[in-house]
Design an enzyme around this catalytic site. Structure first.
Site, short mmCIF file in Angstrom:
data_model
loop_
_atom_site.label_atom_id
_atom_site.label_comp_id
_atom_site.label_asym_id
_atom_site.label_seq_id
_atom_site.Cartn_x
_atom_site.Cartn_y
_atom_site.Cartn_z
N PRO A 156 35.29 39.75 30.07
CA PRO A 156 35.62 39.44 28.68
C PRO A 156 37.03 38.89 28.49
O PRO A 156 37.27 38.15 27.55
CB PRO A 156 35.44 40.76 27.95
N TYR A 157 37.98 39.22 29.36
CA TYR A 157 39.32 38.66 29.19
C TYR A 157 39.26 37.15 29.27
O TYR A 157 39.79 36.45 28.41
CB TYR A 157 40.32 39.18 30.23
N LEU A 158 38.65 36.64 30.31
CA LEU A 158 38.61 35.19 30.50
C LEU A 158 37.87 34.51 29.36
O LEU A 158 38.31 33.49 28.84
CB LEU A 158 37.96 34.84 31.84
#
Length: 176
Positions: A156-158
């Site tokens: 989810p960060y990317l």
């Protein structure tokens, strides 16, 4: 970390100008290094982080404890600021997509809104090379943004960092 030696606003390019700078994520690795360099150059630095950091206090950085979701705190923190260095983000592999989205996308939108209302003239946005990491997997890039979906393993960060990066130029278009 790339060292920041001098940064002068376009309206006053003369050396020796002291600026009031806000560094979001000032307690993190990049934010702390940036705050250190800005203070060494003589600038006034306000650090916005979710907690207090003794290393920032030792540098003489004024600290504001707030989350990027706290719109009133962002408005107060951006008041009388000349340049904002937006370094804060939620990183790592743990957490839900919604957790990352709220910080990385909605939080950035909140900060941009506060900058607009407070009359901030410059915002320097710092991201991660991860936003173009999909390019190494055969994806064609348009303007640095991967054109193909990234593998789910990027997490989810990317996904939220890429979304934040692709939308920031649309949001940050006020005159001034």
């Amino acid at each position: 970390v790339r060292r920041v030696r001098h940064f002068y606003p376009a309206s006053d390019p003369e050396p020796g100008v002291i600026m009031r700078c806000l560094v979001t994520g000032a307690g993190g690795f990049v934010g702390l290094a940036l705050a250190r360099e800005l203070r060494a150059a003589g600038h006034t630095v306000i650090g916005l982080s979710r907690q207090s950091y003794p290393a920032l206090a030792d540098l003489g950085v004024m600290q504001v404890q707030a989350d990027l979701a706290a719109t009133e705190a962002l408005l107060a923190a951006t008041r009388d600021i000349e340049v904002v260095f937006h370094v804060a983000s939620r990183v790592g592999l743990g957490g839900t997509y919604q957790d990352f989205f709220e910080t990385n996308v909605v939080g950035t939108k909140n900060l941009l809104h506060a900058c607009r209302i407070s009359g901030v003239q410059r915002l320097i946005y710092t991201s991660s090379p991860s936003v173009v990491a999909g390019g190494g997997h055969g994806a064609k890039k348009r303007g640095g943004i991967p054109a193909a979906p990234l593998p789910p393993s990027f997490g989810p960060y990317l996904a939220t960092a890429t979304l934040r990066f692709s939308r920031i130029t649309v949001i940050f278009t006020w005159p001034g």
